[in-house]
Design a protein around this motif. Structure first.
Motif, short mmCIF file in Angstrom:
data_model
loop_
_atom_site.label_atom_id
_atom_site.label_comp_id
_atom_site.label_asym_id
_atom_site.label_seq_id
_atom_site.Cartn_x
_atom_site.Cartn_y
_atom_site.Cartn_z
N VAL A 97 -16.79 22.46 3.95
CA VAL A 97 -15.98 22.88 3.82
C VAL A 97 -16.58 23.11 2.04
O VAL A 97 -16.48 22.22 1.31
CB VAL A 97 -14.60 22.35 3.42
CG1 VAL A 97 -13.40 23.79 2.23
CG2 VAL A 97 -13.41 22.45 4.76
N GLU A 99 -15.98 22.11 -1.53
CA GLU A 99 -14.61 22.47 -2.23
C GLU A 99 -15.95 21.44 -3.88
O GLU A 99 -15.83 21.15 -3.42
CB GLU A 99 -14.61 20.79 -1.68
CG GLU A 99 -13.62 20.96 0.13
CD GLU A 99 -12.46 19.67 -0.01
OE1 GLU A 99 -12.82 18.52 -0.27
OE2 GLU A 99 -11.35 20.08 0.89
N TYR A 100 -14.80 21.67 -4.72
CA TYR A 100 -15.28 21.28 -6.22
C TYR A 100 -13.76 20.37 -6.72
O TYR A 100 -12.35 20.89 -6.34
CB TYR A 100 -15.65 22.94 -6.89
CG TYR A 100 -16.85 23.36 -5.95
CD1 TYR A 100 -18.13 22.98 -6.96
CD2 TYR A 100 -16.40 24.04 -5.29
CE1 TYR A 100 -19.21 23.63 -6.39
CE2 TYR A 100 -17.91 25.08 -4.57
CZ TYR A 100 -18.75 24.66 -4.75
OH TYR A 100 -19.41 25.18 -4.68
N THR A 101 -14.31 19.65 -7.38
CA THR A 101 -13.03 18.63 -8.34
C THR A 101 -13.86 18.88 -9.79
O THR A 101 -14.89 19.16 -10.72
CB THR A 101 -13.92 17.62 -7.99
OG1 THR A 101 -13.35 17.35 -6.52
CG2 THR A 101 -13.05 16.24 -8.68
N THR A 106 -8.94 18.75 -7.54
CA THR A 106 -10.36 18.56 -5.93
C THR A 106 -9.09 20.55 -5.73
O THR A 106 -8.54 19.83 -4.80
CB THR A 106 -10.75 18.06 -5.20
OG1 THR A 106 -11.20 16.95 -5.76
CG2 THR A 106 -11.52 18.40 -3.78
N MET A 107 -10.08 21.26 -5.23
CA MET A 107 -9.73 22.40 -4.22
C MET A 107 -10.30 22.90 -3.80
O MET A 107 -12.50 23.03 -4.19
CB MET A 107 -9.05 23.36 -5.38
CG MET A 107 -7.70 22.95 -5.67
SD MET A 107 -6.56 24.17 -6.23
CE MET A 107 -7.50 25.11 -7.68
N THR A 108 -10.64 23.93 -2.73
CA THR A 108 -11.81 24.98 -2.12
C THR A 108 -12.47 25.75 -3.54
O THR A 108 -11.05 26.05 -3.83
CB THR A 108 -10.89 25.43 -0.58
OG1 THR A 108 -10.13 26.33 -1.67
CG2 THR A 108 -11.13 23.56 0.27
N TRP A 112 -10.16 28.06 -6.35
CA TRP A 112 -10.32 27.52 -7.20
C TRP A 112 -10.35 28.92 -8.12
O TRP A 112 -9.59 30.12 -8.68
CB TRP A 112 -11.40 26.69 -7.80
CG TRP A 112 -12.02 25.69 -8.13
CD1 TRP A 112 -11.90 24.86 -6.63
CD2 TRP A 112 -10.71 24.70 -8.61
NE1 TRP A 112 -11.91 23.58 -7.51
CE2 TRP A 112 -10.95 23.98 -8.73
CE3 TRP A 112 -9.98 25.25 -10.30
CZ2 TRP A 112 -10.68 22.66 -9.30
CZ3 TRP A 112 -9.69 24.48 -10.88
CH2 TRP A 112 -9.70 23.12 -10.38
N GLY A 203 -5.08 26.59 -1.31
CA GLY A 203 -5.67 25.81 -1.80
C GLY A 203 -5.18 25.18 -3.18
O GLY A 203 -5.47 24.02 -3.76
N ASP A 217 -2.37 19.74 2.62
CA ASP A 217 -2.36 18.46 2.70
C ASP A 217 -0.72 17.58 2.93
O ASP A 217 -0.41 16.17 2.96
CB ASP A 217 -3.11 17.97 1.48
CG ASP A 217 -4.79 18.23 1.96
OD1 ASP A 217 -4.79 18.36 2.60
OD2 ASP A 217 -5.13 18.40 0.19
#
Length: 328
Positions: A97, A99-101, A106-108, A112, A203, A217
């Motif tokens: 997946v 994912e970036y912060t 943090t989301m996919t 974003w 996300g 989540d």
């Protein structure tokens, strides 16, 4: 002028067309032989299968709580040569997946894109094709004059797409634009949480009890299905925190936190009720499991109740019948 070989009529007898019996199909092209090789070895999916120190048939493994796929998918994995424990426990569609912060969130990549208003493929192209860092891809902003509209709030001035990815933003760029068009104060438009969201699994963060995470989540953390949470929020127009409280969930009555529920174990220590969100790809896989708390045992058993004393008066004895009279 007629043709020397008129087209044959399928309704005419072959002998009348001058064709001998058995030759009417000789002119057809033969079907090519199928040379494909079946990659499946179905014998591997038959008989007893040993995994996690137990031996069962495939249908019994498919009903096991540790199995994450249905019976057909499990058979296919085994026939393709998968390790039995991996075939049983690996979730379906498991793949990396993106994912970036950014700004502590943090989301996919899809999340974003929805949050910032930047098209998903535009964001992907900036990172993968142009080699930009994720921060630079976000900083370039979304395309379109409405997303580049400057907004002043909290003593700062920046475009809408930048405010949407700010740490203080609790809504997506499209929601922020709509609020500003309706005359909302910029600060309130940025920080106020929407009453409902229609993009389940995108996300976007949901805020409740001082925490921020995606709806999926939240569902895993509270053990309440994400779809039920979204349905409750949309139907009754309430926030996530109110929806959680309506289900009787709050951090004070939660059994454990999300971090405490997750643990890493080997295959020999898996329990039937374990939920497996992740498996390492090592030779000896390590399973990340969420283990629900065991129900409290009864401290004492109720003794059978003593029979209650009867309040009814004893029945009177039946009157005795007179002795029979003998006739002479």
């Amino acid at each position: 002028m007629t043709s020397a070989n008129p087209p044959s009529d399928p309704g005419i007898d072959p002998e009348r067309r001058g064709i001998q019996p058995g030759e009417e199909h000789s002119t057809k092209r033969a079907r090519p032989k199928d040379t494909r090789k079946d990659r499946h070895r179905w014998e591997l999916a038959r008989g007893p299968i040993t995994a996690f120190g137990e031996t069962k048939v495939v249908s019994a493994w498919a009903k096991d709580a540790r199995c994450t796929v249905n019976l057909q998918a499990l058979r296919t994995r085994l026939a393709l040569g998968w390790n039995p424990e991996t075939a049983i426990s690996r979730p379906r569609h498991e793949r990396g997946v993106l994912e970036y912060t950014h700004a502590g969130r943090t989301m996919t990549l899809r999340g974003w894109a929805d949050q910032s208003g930047i098209k998903y493929h535009t964001l992907w192209s900036r990172i993968k094709d142009s080699g930009m860092s994720f921060e630079a891809a976000l900083d370039k902003g979304a395309e379109g004059a409405h997303f580049t509209q400057l907004v002043s709030a909290f003593g700062e001035t920046k475009p809408v797409s930048h405010w949407a990815v700010d740490a203080r933003a609790n809504c997506a760029a499209t929601t922020l634009l709509r609020r500003l068009a309706e005359g909302w104060e910029p600060e309130r438009a940025i920080i106020e949480e929407p009453l409902s969201r229609s993009n389940l699994g995108s996300g976007l963060p949901y805020h409740a009890f001082g925490h921020s995470m995606g709806i999926e989540d939240w569902g895993r953390h509270t053990q309440i299905p994400a779809g039920m949470l979204v349905h409750r929020m949309e139907r009754h127009q309430v926030t996530l925190e109110a929806a959680l409280r309506s289900f009787g969930w709050a951090p004070s009555n939660a059994v454990d936190s999300a971090d405490a529920e997750l643990t890493e174990v080997t295959s020999a220590h898996l329990h039937p009720r374990d939920h497996i969100p992740a498996v390492s790809s090592d030779a000896d896989p390590i399973f990340t499991v969420r283990r629900p708390a065991a129900p409290p045992a009864e401290t004492q058993r109720r003794s059978p109740a003593a029979p209650l004393p009867s309040t009814r008066a004893p029945a009177a004895p039946a009157p005795s019948s007179p002795p029979p009279v003998r006739r002479r």
